[in-house]
Design a protein around this motif. Sequence first.
Motif, mmCIF file in Angstrom:
data_model
loop_
_atom_site.group_PDB
_atom_site.id
_atom_site.type_symbol
_atom_site.label_atom_id
_atom_site.label_comp_id
_atom_site.label_asym_id
_atom_site.label_seq_id
_atom_site.Cartn_x
_atom_site.Cartn_y
_atom_site.Cartn_z
ATOM 1 N N LEU A 181 -3.520 6.648 -4.802
ATOM 2 C CA LEU A 181 -4.077 5.282 -4.787
ATOM 3 C C LEU A 181 -3.268 4.319 -3.943
ATOM 4 N N ARG A 182 -2.015 4.653 -3.634
ATOM 5 C CA ARG A 182 -1.153 3.881 -2.753
ATOM 6 C C ARG A 182 -0.775 2.518 -3.326
ATOM 7 N N VAL A 183 0.250 2.488 -4.143
ATOM 8 C CA VAL A 183 0.776 1.201 -4.593
ATOM 9 C C VAL A 183 2.269 1.302 -4.893
ATOM 10 N N ASN A 238 0.870 -1.173 0.000
ATOM 11 C CA ASN A 238 0.000 0.000 0.000
ATOM 12 C C ASN A 238 0.915 1.234 0.000
ATOM 13 N N GLY A 239 1.484 1.489 -1.164
ATOM 14 C CA GLY A 239 2.600 2.425 -1.275
ATOM 15 C C GLY A 239 3.869 1.660 -0.918
ATOM 16 N N SER A 240 5.024 2.152 -1.393
ATOM 17 C CA SER A 240 6.240 1.410 -1.062
ATOM 18 C C SER A 240 6.575 1.570 0.416
ATOM 19 N N SER A 241 6.052 2.606 1.074
ATOM 20 C CA SER A 241 6.308 2.722 2.520
ATOM 21 C C SER A 241 5.736 1.532 3.282
ATOM 22 N N ASN A 242 4.650 0.975 2.794
ATOM 23 C CA ASN A 242 4.115 -0.251 3.390
ATOM 24 C C ASN A 242 5.130 -1.404 3.268
ATOM 25 N N ASN A 255 18.420 9.885 -2.971
ATOM 26 C CA ASN A 255 17.987 10.129 -1.605
ATOM 27 C C ASN A 255 16.954 11.261 -1.537
ATOM 28 N N ASN A 256 16.044 11.128 -0.598
ATOM 29 C CA ASN A 256 15.087 12.183 -0.283
ATOM 30 C C ASN A 256 15.360 12.570 1.168
ATOM 31 N N PRO A 257 15.556 13.809 1.522
ATOM 32 C CA PRO A 257 15.267 15.061 0.796
ATOM 33 C C PRO A 257 16.429 15.690 0.023
ATOM 34 N N ALA A 277 18.633 11.152 5.399
ATOM 35 C CA ALA A 277 17.920 10.221 4.516
ATOM 36 C C ALA A 277 16.409 10.368 4.761
ATOM 37 N N PHE A 278 15.630 9.524 4.132
ATOM 38 C CA PHE A 278 14.167 9.591 4.207
ATOM 39 C C PHE A 278 13.723 9.495 5.671
ATOM 40 N N LEU A 279 12.866 10.435 6.081
ATOM 41 C CA LEU A 279 12.504 10.551 7.498
ATOM 42 C C LEU A 279 11.636 9.400 8.012
ATOM 43 N N LEU A 280 11.166 8.575 7.099
ATOM 44 C CA LEU A 280 10.386 7.419 7.542
ATOM 45 C C LEU A 280 11.298 6.325 8.141
ATOM 46 N N TYR A 281 12.559 6.283 7.747
ATOM 47 C CA TYR A 281 13.447 5.197 8.213
ATOM 48 C C TYR A 281 13.585 5.165 9.739
ATOM 49 N N PRO A 282 13.933 6.315 10.371
ATOM 50 C CA PRO A 282 14.031 6.250 11.841
ATOM 51 C C PRO A 282 12.696 5.926 12.508
ATOM 52 N N ARG A 333 10.269 0.042 -5.429
ATOM 53 C CA ARG A 333 9.847 1.088 -6.380
ATOM 54 C C ARG A 333 8.419 1.504 -6.007
ATOM 55 N N THR A 334 7.988 2.626 -6.586
ATOM 56 C CA THR A 334 6.636 3.099 -6.266
ATOM 57 C C THR A 334 5.932 3.640 -7.502
ATOM 58 N N PHE A 335 4.620 3.639 -7.464
ATOM 59 C CA PHE A 335 3.817 4.287 -8.501
ATOM 60 C C PHE A 335 3.419 5.703 -8.080
ATOM 61 N N SER A 336 3.910 6.143 -6.908
ATOM 62 C CA SER A 336 3.477 7.435 -6.357
ATOM 63 C C SER A 336 4.112 8.636 -7.033
ATOM 64 N N LYS A 337 5.271 8.466 -7.638
ATOM 65 C CA LYS A 337 6.005 9.625 -8.107
ATOM 66 C C LYS A 337 5.863 9.779 -9.626
ATOM 67 N N ALA A 338 6.733 9.166 -10.419
ATOM 68 C CA ALA A 338 6.701 9.406 -11.866
ATOM 69 C C ALA A 338 5.398 8.926 -12.514
ATOM 70 N N VAL A 391 17.326 -1.162 -0.932
ATOM 71 C CA VAL A 391 17.601 0.007 -1.771
ATOM 72 C C VAL A 391 16.250 0.560 -2.238
ATOM 73 N N ASP A 392 15.954 1.752 -1.769
ATOM 74 C CA ASP A 392 14.667 2.404 -2.000
ATOM 75 C C ASP A 392 14.800 3.276 -3.252
ATOM 76 N N GLU A 393 14.193 2.806 -4.348
ATOM 77 C CA GLU A 393 14.304 3.518 -5.630
ATOM 78 C C GLU A 393 13.009 4.253 -5.981
ATOM 79 N N ALA A 394 12.504 5.036 -5.031
ATOM 80 C CA ALA A 394 11.238 5.749 -5.259
ATOM 81 C C ALA A 394 11.327 6.718 -6.441
ATOM 82 N N TYR A 395 12.553 7.204 -6.716
ATOM 83 C CA TYR A 395 12.714 8.198 -7.794
ATOM 84 C C TYR A 395 13.463 7.615 -8.982
ATOM 85 N N PHE A 396 13.448 6.282 -9.089
ATOM 86 C CA PHE A 396 14.194 5.591 -10.152
ATOM 87 C C PHE A 396 13.950 6.189 -11.535
HETATM 88 C C1 LIG Z 1 8.038 9.157 -1.791
HETATM 89 C C2 LIG Z 1 8.987 8.175 -1.235
HETATM 90 C C3 LIG Z 1 8.599 6.844 -1.043
HETATM 91 C C4 LIG Z 1 7.328 6.331 -1.613
HETATM 92 O O1 LIG Z 1 6.266 6.415 -0.835
HETATM 93 P P1 LIG Z 1 4.958 5.624 -1.250
HETATM 94 O O2 LIG Z 1 4.584 4.966 0.031
HETATM 95 O O3 LIG Z 1 5.284 4.631 -2.299
HETATM 96 O O4 LIG Z 1 4.016 6.671 -1.695
HETATM 97 C C5 LIG Z 1 9.535 5.931 -0.601
HETATM 98 N N1 LIG Z 1 10.792 6.306 -0.330
HETATM 99 C C6 LIG Z 1 11.197 7.562 -0.517
HETATM 100 C C7 LIG Z 1 12.613 7.901 -0.260
HETATM 101 C C8 LIG Z 1 10.298 8.536 -0.946
HETATM 102 O O5 LIG Z 1 10.704 9.790 -1.095
#
Ligand SMILES: *Cc1c(COP(=O)(O)O)cnc(C)c1O
Length: 374
Positions: free
Chosen positions: A244-246, A98-102, A171-173, A124-129, A233-238, A198-203
């Motif tokens: 829709l979260r996938v 449900n999004g790659s964060s899931n 990397n984000n941000p 790095a991405f703030l979700l990791y910690p 990978r994610t469908f959220s960006k490009a 390896v998180d390729e959200a912006y591949f």
């Molecule tokens: C946007 C982003 C995600 C993707 O999030 P989704 O859950 O797929 O919407 C994952 N990792 C990074 C680094 C991001 O910036």
Amino acid sequence: MPTASTNRFLDFVPAGVRTLKPYVPGKPVEELEREYGVRDALKLASNENPLGTSPRALEVVRRSLSGLERYPDDGAFALKSKLAARHGVTMAQITLGNGSSNVLDLVARAFVAPGNEMVFSQHAFLLYPIIAQACGARAVMTPATGWGHDLDAMLAAITPATRLVFIANPNNPTGTWLRGAQLEGFLQRVPPHVIVLVDEAYFEYAIFAQTGAVDYPDAMAWVGRYDNLVVTRTFSKAYGLAGLRVGYAVSHADVADLLGRIRQPFNVNSLALLAAQAALDDQEFLTRSQATNAQGMRQLNEGLRGLGLSSIPSAANFLCVDVARDARALYDALLRQGVIVRPSADMPTHLRITIGLPTENERVLAALHQVLKS
Ligand SMILES: *Cc1c(COP(=O)(O)O)cnc(C)c1O
């Protein structure tokens, strides 16, 4: 709000959960308009696709609104077989989320027990910690180098208690990226008891920017060689499907099998499954998204230079701009101009700006000009 201070159950909440601070997403347009009374707010804060959603995906969603009384296909045969063919892997190697964060969360829950260690980089991405803390892991943050991952430092931080390493590429941000030889050298040296995600959200953006100077690797190509490698990978960006979260992971089938045991059934909804499939076939939209981004990056960088500002070189769809002053104050001033960007708690003089359409880039530059003047 009533406090539950007399309730004993609060005493037993795991420390990681009790002290957790939730992820702060980019401010929604509606919230800004409500709070500041502005209209036509512009949001360049969550790295969403300024072109919208793939028209082919939209068309499929519109046609599929009947049938919502049924559960989705939990095996996701259609989407998984398309992804498997595309990446040259088997369906058993794919995990949908449900999004790659899931998926990031599933990997942590599958491999990390309380007291284990998780390694990730500063900036790095703030979700990791947050993910590390939620599963009771010790979060080991290594210092950044040139705003990006210091792979030597990350390698040195690995101990027998390490279970998982998170790497965002790009990397984000910060938008920084690792070169092919660097990243593969790291994979070769990581001890085999450690999972490397390896998180390729912006591949899709990074691969388009691929030139001699960028040398961006497709880590998916290495999954067959390293059993401990997980690529997301994610469908959220490009692909423009953030709402829709996938997203998905490709890994060794044994890893995918574990993730499949702990995920919730039906974790990807039926519209998301169909839309993702259609988006994968919409090469025209993807190419337009990539080209718009490349052009917008040039436009923004040029405009920033004109304002005397610089940004960290980026391979993604955003720029991390050094505003050389209190970024939080500048962020607030931009909000009053109706423009939402993204401050970052651990980078006090930087703002992250998502690359928009040409008119949107002009507007954020004009708003910056305005607030820097006053
Ligand atoms: C946007 C982003 C995600 C993707 O999030 P989704 O859950 O797929 O919407 C994952 N990792 C990074 C680094 C991001 O910036």
